[in-house]
Design a protein around this motif. Structure first.
Motif, PDB file in Angstrom:
ATOM      1  N   VAL A  47       0.836  -1.207   0.000  1.00  0.00           N
ATOM      2  CA  VAL A  47       0.000   0.000   0.000  1.00  0.00           C
ATOM      3  C   VAL A  47       0.870   1.256   0.000  1.00  0.00           C
ATOM      4  O   VAL A  47       0.633   2.190  -0.784  1.00  0.00           O
ATOM      5  CB  VAL A  47      -0.970  -0.003   1.201  1.00  0.00           C
ATOM      6  N   VAL A  48       1.892   1.287   0.849  1.00  0.00           N
ATOM      7  CA  VAL A  48       2.760   2.466   0.916  1.00  0.00           C
ATOM      8  C   VAL A  48       3.452   2.700  -0.426  1.00  0.00           C
ATOM      9  O   VAL A  48       3.508   3.834  -0.923  1.00  0.00           O
ATOM     10  CB  VAL A  48       3.789   2.348   2.064  1.00  0.00           C
ATOM     11  N   SER A  49       3.953   1.637  -1.041  1.00  0.00           N
ATOM     12  CA  SER A  49       4.624   1.811  -2.338  1.00  0.00           C
ATOM     13  C   SER A  49       3.640   2.286  -3.401  1.00  0.00           C
ATOM     14  O   SER A  49       3.981   3.108  -4.253  1.00  0.00           O
ATOM     15  CB  SER A  49       5.331   0.530  -2.766  1.00  0.00           C
ATOM     16  N   GLY A  50       2.396   1.808  -3.351  1.00  0.00           N
ATOM     17  CA  GLY A  50       1.381   2.276  -4.289  1.00  0.00           C
ATOM     18  C   GLY A  50       1.082   3.755  -4.099  1.00  0.00           C
ATOM     19  O   GLY A  50       0.972   4.510  -5.076  1.00  0.00           O
ATOM     20  N   VAL A  51       0.983   4.191  -2.858  1.00  0.00           N
ATOM     21  CA  VAL A  51       0.720   5.610  -2.569  1.00  0.00           C
ATOM     22  C   VAL A  51       1.903   6.471  -3.015  1.00  0.00           C
ATOM     23  O   VAL A  51       1.717   7.544  -3.607  1.00  0.00           O
ATOM     24  CB  VAL A  51       0.394   5.814  -1.078  1.00  0.00           C
ATOM     25  N   VAL A  52       3.131   6.018  -2.757  1.00  0.00           N
ATOM     26  CA  VAL A  52       4.323   6.772  -3.169  1.00  0.00           C
ATOM     27  C   VAL A  52       4.357   6.916  -4.687  1.00  0.00           C
ATOM     28  O   VAL A  52       4.598   8.012  -5.212  1.00  0.00           O
ATOM     29  CB  VAL A  52       5.614   6.106  -2.645  1.00  0.00           C
ATOM     30  N   MET A  53       4.105   5.817  -5.391  1.00  0.00           N
ATOM     31  CA  MET A  53       4.114   5.893  -6.856  1.00  0.00           C
ATOM     32  C   MET A  53       3.018   6.814  -7.381  1.00  0.00           C
ATOM     33  O   MET A  53       3.259   7.623  -8.281  1.00  0.00           O
ATOM     34  CB  MET A  53       3.943   4.500  -7.472  1.00  0.00           C
ATOM     35  N   LEU A  54       1.831   6.707  -6.817  1.00  0.00           N
ATOM     36  CA  LEU A  54       0.725   7.539  -7.288  1.00  0.00           C
ATOM     37  C   LEU A  54       0.973   9.011  -6.988  1.00  0.00           C
ATOM     38  O   LEU A  54       0.806   9.865  -7.857  1.00  0.00           O
ATOM     39  CB  LEU A  54      -0.592   7.077  -6.664  1.00  0.00           C
ATOM     40  N   ALA A  55       1.417   9.312  -5.775  1.00  0.00           N
ATOM     41  CA  ALA A  55       1.694  10.712  -5.412  1.00  0.00           C
ATOM     42  C   ALA A  55       2.818  11.279  -6.271  1.00  0.00           C
ATOM     43  O   ALA A  55       2.729  12.412  -6.763  1.00  0.00           O
ATOM     44  CB  ALA A  55       2.051  10.809  -3.933  1.00  0.00           C
ATOM     45  N   GLY A  56       3.878  10.503  -6.477  1.00  0.00           N
ATOM     46  CA  GLY A  56       4.984  10.956  -7.319  1.00  0.00           C
ATOM     47  C   GLY A  56       4.540  11.182  -8.751  1.00  0.00           C
ATOM     48  O   GLY A  56       4.897  12.184  -9.380  1.00  0.00           O
ATOM     49  N   ALA A  57       3.738  10.267  -9.277  1.00  0.00           N
ATOM     50  CA  ALA A  57       3.266  10.385 -10.655  1.00  0.00           C
ATOM     51  C   ALA A  57       2.360  11.605 -10.838  1.00  0.00           C
ATOM     52  O   ALA A  57       2.504  12.344 -11.811  1.00  0.00           O
ATOM     53  CB  ALA A  57       2.529   9.108 -11.068  1.00  0.00           C
ATOM     54  N   VAL A  58       1.458  11.835  -9.902  1.00  0.00           N
ATOM     55  CA  VAL A  58       0.575  13.010  -9.994  1.00  0.00           C
ATOM     56  C   VAL A  58       1.400  14.287  -9.912  1.00  0.00           C
ATOM     57  O   VAL A  58       1.178  15.236 -10.670  1.00  0.00           O
ATOM     58  CB  VAL A  58      -0.510  12.964  -8.892  1.00  0.00           C
ATOM     59  N   SER A  59       2.368  14.305  -9.008  1.00  0.00           N
ATOM     60  CA  SER A  59       3.243  15.471  -8.857  1.00  0.00           C
ATOM     61  C   SER A  59       3.950  15.797 -10.171  1.00  0.00           C
ATOM     62  O   SER A  59       3.989  16.955 -10.598  1.00  0.00           O
ATOM     63  CB  SER A  59       4.271  15.201  -7.756  1.00  0.00           C
ATOM     64  N   VAL A  60       4.494  14.792 -10.815  1.00  0.00           N
ATOM     65  CA  VAL A  60       5.209  14.986 -12.080  1.00  0.00           C
ATOM     66  C   VAL A  60       4.231  15.373 -13.196  1.00  0.00           C
ATOM     67  O   VAL A  60       4.512  16.281 -13.986  1.00  0.00           O
ATOM     68  CB  VAL A  60       6.013  13.723 -12.462  1.00  0.00           C
ATOM     69  N   ALA A  61       3.081  14.727 -13.239  1.00  0.00           N
ATOM     70  CA  ALA A  61       2.115  14.991 -14.305  1.00  0.00           C
ATOM     71  C   ALA A  61       1.614  16.426 -14.295  1.00  0.00           C
ATOM     72  O   ALA A  61       1.564  17.078 -15.336  1.00  0.00           O
ATOM     73  CB  ALA A  61       0.929  14.033 -14.197  1.00  0.00           C
ATOM     74  N   VAL A  62       1.260  16.922 -13.112  1.00  0.00           N
ATOM     75  CA  VAL A  62       0.686  18.273 -13.051  1.00  0.00           C
ATOM     76  C   VAL A  62       1.735  19.343 -12.789  1.00  0.00           C
ATOM     77  O   VAL A  62       1.435  20.525 -12.884  1.00  0.00           O
ATOM     78  CB  VAL A  62      -0.456  18.369 -12.017  1.00  0.00           C
ATOM     79  N   GLY A  63       2.942  18.916 -12.460  1.00  0.00           N
ATOM     80  CA  GLY A  63       3.996  19.894 -12.198  1.00  0.00           C
ATOM     81  C   GLY A  63       3.849  20.563 -10.850  1.00  0.00           C
ATOM     82  O   GLY A  63       4.116  21.748 -10.693  1.00  0.00           O
ATOM     83  N   LEU A  64       3.410  19.817  -9.860  1.00  0.00           N
ATOM     84  CA  LEU A  64       3.273  20.318  -8.501  1.00  0.00           C
ATOM     85  C   LEU A  64       4.475  19.817  -7.706  1.00  0.00           C
ATOM     86  O   LEU A  64       4.513  18.674  -7.291  1.00  0.00           O
ATOM     87  CB  LEU A  64       1.963  19.817  -7.885  1.00  0.00           C
ATOM     88  N   TRP A  65       5.463  20.689  -7.555  1.00  0.00           N
ATOM     89  CA  TRP A  65       6.747  20.296  -6.970  1.00  0.00           C
ATOM     90  C   TRP A  65       7.236  18.993  -7.604  1.00  0.00           C
ATOM     91  O   TRP A  65       7.534  18.011  -6.931  1.00  0.00           O
ATOM     92  CB  TRP A  65       6.664  20.188  -5.452  1.00  0.00           C
ATOM     93  N   ALA A  66       7.327  19.028  -8.911  1.00  0.00           N
ATOM     94  CA  ALA A  66       7.704  17.837  -9.686  1.00  0.00           C
ATOM     95  C   ALA A  66       9.077  17.311  -9.286  1.00  0.00           C
ATOM     96  O   ALA A  66       9.334  16.116  -9.411  1.00  0.00           O
ATOM     97  CB  ALA A  66       7.663  18.151 -11.179  1.00  0.00           C
ATOM     98  N   ASP A  67       9.947  18.188  -8.791  1.00  0.00           N
ATOM     99  CA  ASP A  67      11.262  17.723  -8.347  1.00  0.00           C
ATOM    100  C   ASP A  67      11.130  16.753  -7.177  1.00  0.00           C
ATOM    101  O   ASP A  67      11.806  15.732  -7.133  1.00  0.00           O
ATOM    102  CB  ASP A  67      12.181  18.904  -8.003  1.00  0.00           C
ATOM    103  N   LEU A  68      10.232  17.035  -6.255  1.00  0.00           N
ATOM    104  CA  LEU A  68      10.022  16.119  -5.131  1.00  0.00           C
ATOM    105  C   LEU A  68       9.327  14.841  -5.589  1.00  0.00           C
ATOM    106  O   LEU A  68       9.620  13.746  -5.083  1.00  0.00           O
ATOM    107  CB  LEU A  68       9.205  16.800  -4.036  1.00  0.00           C
TER     108      LEU A  68
END
Length: 139
Positions: A47-68
């Motif tokens: 579950v944690v790895s799924g949340v990390v991947m999803l949060a990271g992917a959304v961040s990169v997709a929308v450009g919301l602190w994409a570096d993080l």
């Protein structure tokens, strides 16, 4: 260039979105594989790895602190490579080859994420089609 960077970001995150969806919707099956690799608390780890991947992917997709976001994806990739695809432990040649392929896929994606981190942290303020600039800065 803004559109090209956006297309690259969206193509990069495709695998992470698909994997996150599987981790979060097929948790028991994914946790079974995780347990077989000796990872402690396999359901929580899944579950944690799924949340990390999803949060990271959304961040990169929308450009919301994409570096993080890409740093989170890099951390996931490197840890998954070592914990889940330890090909050097396999005695069966076919299993070893499959795990080696998955290991190097994760290492390659982690490396690409580090390159994207440097790109976002260096030029993120000048990129269009981003919600925010980078949280971190490299001069």
């Amino acid at each position: 260039m803004d559109v090209l960077v956006l297309i690259g970001r969206l193509l990069f995150i495709g695998l992470f979105v698909a994997s996150a969806t599987a981790h979060l919707t097929k948790t028991q099956q994914m946790a079974g594989y995780t347990a077989s690799r000796g990872v402690p608390m396999p359901v929580v780890a899944t579950v944690v790895s799924g949340v990390v991947m999803l949060a990271g992917a959304v961040s990169v997709a929308v450009g919301l602190w994409a570096d993080l976001g890409v740093l989170a994806l890099a951390a996931f990739c490197f840890s998954a490579a070592v914990l889940m695809h330890a090909f050097w432990k396999e005695s069966d040649p076919q299993a070893r080859m499959m795990e080696q392929t998955q290991f190097f896929k994760d290492i390659g994606l982690g490396g690409a994420a580090l390159v994207m981190f440097a790109f976002f942290a260096y030029a993120g303020h000048d990129l269009g089609l981003m919600v925010t600039g980078p949280a971190l800065s490299i001069s």
